[in-house]
Scaffold this motif. Structure first.
Motif, PDB file in Angstrom:
ATOM      1  N   ARG A 201       0.682   3.792  -8.860  1.00  0.00           N
ATOM      2  CA  ARG A 201       1.976   2.830  -8.766  1.00  0.00           C
ATOM      3  C   ARG A 201       2.753   2.348  -8.660  1.00  0.00           C
ATOM      4  O   ARG A 201       4.062   1.172  -8.655  1.00  0.00           O
ATOM      5  CB  ARG A 201       3.126   3.856  -9.178  1.00  0.00           C
ATOM      6  CG  ARG A 201       3.167   5.683  -9.841  1.00  0.00           C
ATOM      7  CD  ARG A 201       2.368   5.165 -11.052  1.00  0.00           C
ATOM      8  NE  ARG A 201       4.441   4.494 -11.947  1.00  0.00           N
ATOM      9  CZ  ARG A 201       4.944   5.694 -12.709  1.00  0.00           C
ATOM     10  NH1 ARG A 201       4.429   7.035 -12.918  1.00  0.00           N
ATOM     11  NH2 ARG A 201       6.452   4.787 -13.428  1.00  0.00           N
TER      12      ARG A 201
ATOM     13  N   LYS B  64       6.714  -7.705  -6.479  1.00  0.00           N
ATOM     14  CA  LYS B  64       6.831  -8.715  -7.278  1.00  0.00           C
ATOM     15  C   LYS B  64       6.274  -9.718  -7.277  1.00  0.00           C
ATOM     16  O   LYS B  64       6.333 -11.155  -6.753  1.00  0.00           O
ATOM     17  CB  LYS B  64       8.468  -9.793  -7.068  1.00  0.00           C
ATOM     18  CG  LYS B  64       9.065  -9.746  -8.382  1.00  0.00           C
ATOM     19  CD  LYS B  64      10.115 -10.040  -7.100  1.00  0.00           C
ATOM     20  CE  LYS B  64      11.450 -10.953  -7.964  1.00  0.00           C
ATOM     21  NZ  LYS B  64      12.725 -11.782  -7.257  1.00  0.00           N
ATOM     22  N   MET B  65       4.644  -9.129  -8.301  1.00  0.00           N
ATOM     23  CA  MET B  65       3.362 -10.721  -8.323  1.00  0.00           C
ATOM     24  C   MET B  65       3.218 -10.203  -9.478  1.00  0.00           C
ATOM     25  O   MET B  65       3.206  -9.663 -10.460  1.00  0.00           O
ATOM     26  CB  MET B  65       2.742  -9.996  -7.046  1.00  0.00           C
ATOM     27  CG  MET B  65       2.944  -9.904  -5.749  1.00  0.00           C
ATOM     28  SD  MET B  65       1.884  -9.317  -4.327  1.00  0.00           S
ATOM     29  CE  MET B  65       3.331  -8.986  -3.138  1.00  0.00           C
ATOM     30  N   ASP B  66       2.051 -10.876  -9.663  1.00  0.00           N
ATOM     31  CA  ASP B  66       1.134 -10.518 -11.341  1.00  0.00           C
ATOM     32  C   ASP B  66       0.949  -9.479 -10.725  1.00  0.00           C
ATOM     33  O   ASP B  66       0.051  -9.674  -9.812  1.00  0.00           O
ATOM     34  CB  ASP B  66       0.451 -11.515 -11.330  1.00  0.00           C
ATOM     35  CG  ASP B  66       0.845 -13.263 -12.333  1.00  0.00           C
ATOM     36  OD1 ASP B  66       2.165 -12.811 -12.509  1.00  0.00           O
ATOM     37  OD2 ASP B  66       0.964 -13.663 -12.250  1.00  0.00           O
ATOM     38  N   SER B  67       0.743  -7.904 -10.973  1.00  0.00           N
ATOM     39  CA  SER B  67       0.402  -7.058 -11.444  1.00  0.00           C
ATOM     40  C   SER B  67      -0.086  -5.869 -11.841  1.00  0.00           C
ATOM     41  O   SER B  67       0.431  -5.786 -13.113  1.00  0.00           O
ATOM     42  CB  SER B  67       1.077  -5.941 -10.238  1.00  0.00           C
ATOM     43  OG  SER B  67       2.405  -6.053 -11.081  1.00  0.00           O
ATOM     44  N   PHE B  68      -1.364  -5.108 -12.053  1.00  0.00           N
ATOM     45  CA  PHE B  68      -1.937  -4.264 -13.072  1.00  0.00           C
ATOM     46  C   PHE B  68      -1.891  -2.765 -12.752  1.00  0.00           C
ATOM     47  O   PHE B  68      -2.575  -2.774 -11.559  1.00  0.00           O
ATOM     48  CB  PHE B  68      -3.604  -4.878 -13.507  1.00  0.00           C
ATOM     49  CG  PHE B  68      -3.300  -6.451 -13.999  1.00  0.00           C
ATOM     50  CD1 PHE B  68      -2.877  -6.728 -15.495  1.00  0.00           C
ATOM     51  CD2 PHE B  68      -2.781  -7.624 -13.327  1.00  0.00           C
ATOM     52  CE1 PHE B  68      -2.849  -7.979 -16.169  1.00  0.00           C
ATOM     53  CE2 PHE B  68      -3.059  -8.548 -13.744  1.00  0.00           C
ATOM     54  CZ  PHE B  68      -3.029  -8.970 -15.139  1.00  0.00           C
ATOM     55  N   HIS B  69      -1.484  -2.387 -13.914  1.00  0.00           N
ATOM     56  CA  HIS B  69      -1.375  -0.308 -13.411  1.00  0.00           C
ATOM     57  C   HIS B  69      -2.628  -0.506 -14.384  1.00  0.00           C
ATOM     58  O   HIS B  69      -2.028  -0.710 -15.498  1.00  0.00           O
ATOM     59  CB  HIS B  69      -0.017  -0.360 -13.854  1.00  0.00           C
ATOM     60  CG  HIS B  69      -0.348   1.292 -13.537  1.00  0.00           C
ATOM     61  ND1 HIS B  69       0.393   1.820 -14.511  1.00  0.00           N
ATOM     62  CD2 HIS B  69      -0.969   2.071 -13.223  1.00  0.00           C
ATOM     63  CE1 HIS B  69       0.254   3.433 -14.267  1.00  0.00           C
ATOM     64  NE2 HIS B  69      -0.365   3.173 -13.144  1.00  0.00           N
ATOM     65  N   THR B  70      -3.969  -0.024 -13.951  1.00  0.00           N
ATOM     66  CA  THR B  70      -4.635  -0.257 -14.743  1.00  0.00           C
ATOM     67  C   THR B  70      -5.063   1.466 -15.725  1.00  0.00           C
ATOM     68  O   THR B  70      -4.390   2.371 -15.316  1.00  0.00           O
ATOM     69  CB  THR B  70      -6.204  -0.734 -14.643  1.00  0.00           C
ATOM     70  OG1 THR B  70      -6.508  -0.431 -13.811  1.00  0.00           O
ATOM     71  CG2 THR B  70      -6.114  -2.178 -14.623  1.00  0.00           C
TER      72      THR B  70
ATOM     73  N   ALA C 185       1.724  -1.040  -7.856  1.00  0.00           N
ATOM     74  CA  ALA C 185       1.260  -2.295  -9.152  1.00  0.00           C
ATOM     75  C   ALA C 185       2.906  -2.255  -9.421  1.00  0.00           C
ATOM     76  O   ALA C 185       3.274  -3.315  -9.761  1.00  0.00           O
ATOM     77  CB  ALA C 185       0.470  -2.161  -9.949  1.00  0.00           C
ATOM     78  N   GLY C 186       3.888  -1.441  -9.391  1.00  0.00           N
ATOM     79  CA  GLY C 186       5.159  -1.829 -10.230  1.00  0.00           C
ATOM     80  C   GLY C 186       5.832  -1.726  -9.772  1.00  0.00           C
ATOM     81  O   GLY C 186       7.129  -2.251 -10.500  1.00  0.00           O
TER      82      GLY C 186
END
Lengths: 381, 97, 317
Positions: C62, C68-74, C64-65
């Motif tokens: 969690r 405050k950046m480009d973020s991925f929750h894969t 990545a959520g």
């Protein structure tokens, strides 16, 4: 004048032609894992991508291959992987991630005989349904099925264009016979290749899932201060997880409708001799070539048969088939499995079709489909 | 033997040479885990009786000058899992020393 | 005396503050690790616009959520290859994988070994809480032997991974292990990992009071943290093979690998796209590929115990 400025004829396998089509339309990122009968796609990409400034990576498995191309796509590259049945099964979860996160990419599946390890070197068309229903959850899929190396080239281009247009993974559903078939492929000059680019947002920051009127959101590039959040969880248009019934219905509705509402733009069906036909033969991939011959043989015998070839297998042309059924036509379905397109055809036409299934790993012989046509002619419905 | 008065003077001198900090909290983020309280080297934090909007007890300050005061070491802000508590260097004017 | 109320936190510019408070339980170490990571970024002056955080699934997933950046929750286990795809395609971006022990070493175990072997220039922050927290406290590949979990109610029969050792041996350029109690060293270690070119890996032992601690004789949040204070021993240049963690025994923390810089996997991929490199002889290409491989020498030195500062207990000999 470089070779890219004039059309060139090359003698290529379907696998190699798919790779060349991808490169022609601008694919610059490939991650894959060797598997028969698709390995030649990877081999071609390994040699060719560096020459055009692209990245090729042989990954540790198919799970990572599809994860890497999703990452590569978000990083701005047109990306692709290639596999066959067992690898396609392994890719299903992240195919769903690609659908959910609206990531344009192309997955080539050169189908072989299954289930499981099955017939690695022989023909199968057993992933017709898997391409559509293989990953969990509700979705609309786009899948194209070439019948020749030339179409492998052309459909690879179209697969990328559809992927970028609709911001979704597209499946190039080949089969072993087409993949390993060598034929002349006309490669048009680069300027004649139509390449669709993804829609980019005009403002920064732009929410990664805020759709335009066509239901397709512009895709913010990385590193530009968009601070996007991308998740496989149900999310709002900012990408924030929001696991509520309202959000789920809103998101699912849009993901499905962005394809459903544009079905006519996506679907590509070859209708050959359908208008006056009593018997409609439905086929795709290598099977369509035998079916075409069978239709010719039937016509020579005075039977009014026509070919209905699924160049795109998904979305499925339900409405058109129903229309043909209402005209009183009868249907034959030929495919290399135990009856998958058959289910869709019977559901669309609301009547039984004659099924010419073959699943020993060989393509149909034209007379086998001709027998089916004759059987249909004498059937009651 | 050090007299009480001398001891007090020494303590005060020590207190004047060490940095001091002001402790801040974004109170609605606090989950009352107590890590800042347990790991404060000067033991200047305790659980309060107050309740924040999520129902947790945020810490409060029990400084006992001149020595048992926040020294702006910053450990509470590093050990706080909730981006709630932090310290800033206290601007101490000479007359107070 | 109440503490001064604030409405902003110094790290807020790096956080999606509208998502706070986060989902993690009171006393969970994940916030401490995220805090240390953001401080390290701040100290290094890393541009959040050029930094991408990739997470897998689980409590740590969690993370990545919240950045405050480009973020991925894969998907579960696939953060590493997803991140590899980003880095290979955009080597100008800083790519950080922030995920848990189960995600990275169980379901994603194959990928992390291969990413270390390839020496792709990403930083992996692996939060080791001994347990599957999100699903309610099941056995993890890091759960110490004999520990009670919901799927090892009679005590864990299995040996856990020595994650730091495994990464050092597989080919990582930088490997460190710290705990949430060692918050300052953790911050320094993350600074080092983020500045390192090549595959850098930081294991952070972090308490899960809810799903692990309370079933394993750590009654409260503080007990879970004190476990690390009690059992961790810091060593200089420890042998990667000594990274094994046993229940209620001392375990080693520190820097397990700090190899010299060498061309990374992404460097090599892009070198391959240069016409000069493609057109040179195979012998020259082979020479270029081989001349930069320093990791194995560093590893041999560490395992042989050469050039190693005296370790605890050896000082007086």
């Amino acid at each position: 004048m470089s070779s890219k400025d004039i059309a060139a004829d090359e003698f290529l396998s379907g696998d190699a032609a798919a790779a060349e089509g991808a490169i022609a339309v601008g694919c610059r990122f490939f991650a894959g894992y060797p598997i028969t009968p698709s390995s030649e796609v990877a081999e071609r990409m390994a040699r060719r991508l560096p020459e055009v400034g692209g990245i090729f990576i042989q990954m540790e498995d198919e799970l990572s291959s599809i994860a890497a191309i999703l990452g590569g796509s978000w990083a701005g590259k047109k990306s692709m992987t290639a596999t066959s049945g067992p690898g396609f099964s392994l890719m299903m979860e992240n195919y769903g991630l690609g659908i959910m996160t609206e990531t344009p990419t192309v997955i080539v599946n050169v189908q072989r005989g299954g289930p499981s390890t099955g017939l690695p070197t022989l023909l199968g068309q057993g992933e017709f349904m898997q391409a559509r229903f293989g990953t969990h959850g509700s979705l609309e899929a786009i899948a194209l099925s070439p019948e020749s190396p030339q179409e492998c080239f052309d459909f690879a281009i179209r697969a990328f264009n559809l992927a970028e247009r609709f911001r979704t993974p597209v499946i190039l559903l080949m089969d072993e016979s087409v993949g390993h078939l060598f034929e002349k492929v006309r490669i048009p000059p680069q300027r004649n290749i139509e390449a669709v680019s993804r829609k980019l947002p005009e403002e920064v920051p732009y929410p990664p899932f805020r759709a335009d009127e066509d239901l397709v959101p512009p895709m913010p590039p990385l590193g530009d201060g968009h601070h996007i959040h991308v998740t496989g969880l149900t999310h709002d248009d900012e990408g924030r997880p929001e696991m509520t019934p309202k959000m789920q219905e809103e998101l699912m509705g849009r993901l499905v409708n962005k394809i459903r509402l544009y079905k006519d733009e996506i679907m590509d069906i070859e209708e050959d001799g359908i208008d006056d036909a009593d018997i409609v033969v439905v086929a795709y991939g290598i099977t369509a070539r035998s079916a075409r011959r069978a239709v010719t043989l039937a016509r020579e015998k005075g039977i009014k048969a026509g070919l209905f070839r699924l160049k795109t297998v998904w979305p499925f042309p339900t409405e058109r088939l129903r229309e043909l059924a209402e005209q009183g036509k009868k249907f034959v379905v030929a495919e290399v499995n135990t009856g998958q397109a058959l289910i869709m055809v019977e559901q669309a036409t609301r009547k039984d079709a004659v099924f010419v299934g073959k699943y020993g790993g060989e393509p149909h012989k034209p007379f086998e489909i001709l027998n089916g046509i004759e059987e249909a002619l004498h059937a009651d419905n | 033997m050090v007299t009480e008065a001398e001891k007090q003077r020494l303590l005060e001198r020590e207190a004047a040479t060490i940095p001091r900090g002001d402790v801040y909290i974004v109170e609605e983020r606090c989950k009352g885990c107590g890590l800042c309280i347990a790991f404060c080297p000067k033991k200047v934090l305790v659980e309060s009786d107050r309740i924040n909007e999520k129902g947790y007890h945020p810490p409060e300050l029990v400084e006992k000058p001149p020595v048992d005061v926040c020294i702006n070491c910053g450990f509470c802000e590093r050990i706080c899992p909730d981006f709630a508590i932090f310290v800033k260097e206290k601007k101490v004017n000479n007359s107070e020393q | 005396m109440p503490i001064i109320k604030a409405d902003k936190y110094p790290l807020d510019p790096y956080l999606r503050t509208e998502r706070l408070p986060h989902v993690w339980c009171p006393g969970c170490g994940l916030g401490i690790v995220l805090n240390a990571f953001l401080r390290a970024m701040q100290k290094l002056g890393m541009d959040p616009d050029k930094t991408v955080v990739v997470s897998g699934i689980g409590c740590t997933g969690r993370t990545a959520g919240y950045v405050k950046m480009d973020s991925f929750h894969t998907t579960h286990g696939r953060a590493i290859p997803f991140a590899l795809g980003i880095k290979a395609a955009r080597p100008d971006l800083n790519v950080v994988v922030f995920s848990g022990d189960g995600d990275l070493f169980s379901i994603g175990g194959n990928h992390i070994i291969h990413a270390a072997r390839r020496n792709i220039d990403i930083t992996v922050i692996a939060v080791n809480n001994f347990i599957y927290g999100m699903t309610g406290g099941q056995l993890a590949p890091t759960t110490p032997e004999t520990s009670i979990t919901t799927t090892s109610p009679y005590g864990n029969l299995e040996s856990p991974f020595n994650m730091a050792g495994l990464m050092a041996i597989a080919g990582a350029s930088y490997v460190a292990r710290w705990t949430t109690v060692h918050a300052r060293r953790l911050e320094k270690g993350l600074e080092k990992a983020l500045s390192k070119r090549g595959f850098s890996f930081v294991e952070v032992m972090s308490p899960c009071p809810t799903a692990f601690g309370r079933r394993n004789k750590m009654k409260g949040i503080i007990d879970s943290m004190m476990y690390y204070q009690k059992y961790a021993i810091i060593k200089d240049n420890p042998n990667p093979l000594d990274g094994v963690i046993k229940p209620n025994e001392k375990f080693v923390i520190g820097e397990f690998m700090d190899a010299e810089d060498e061309p990374t996997f992404d460097d090599k991929l892009w070198e391959l796209t240069k016409r000069d490199f493609l057109e040179t002889s195979q012998a020259d290409r082979a020479k270029w590929i081989l001349e930069h491989r320093r990791h194995l020498e560093t590893l041999a030195t560490l395992i042989a115990g050469e050039n190693i500062a005296p370790q605890e207990g050896e000082m007086d000999e």
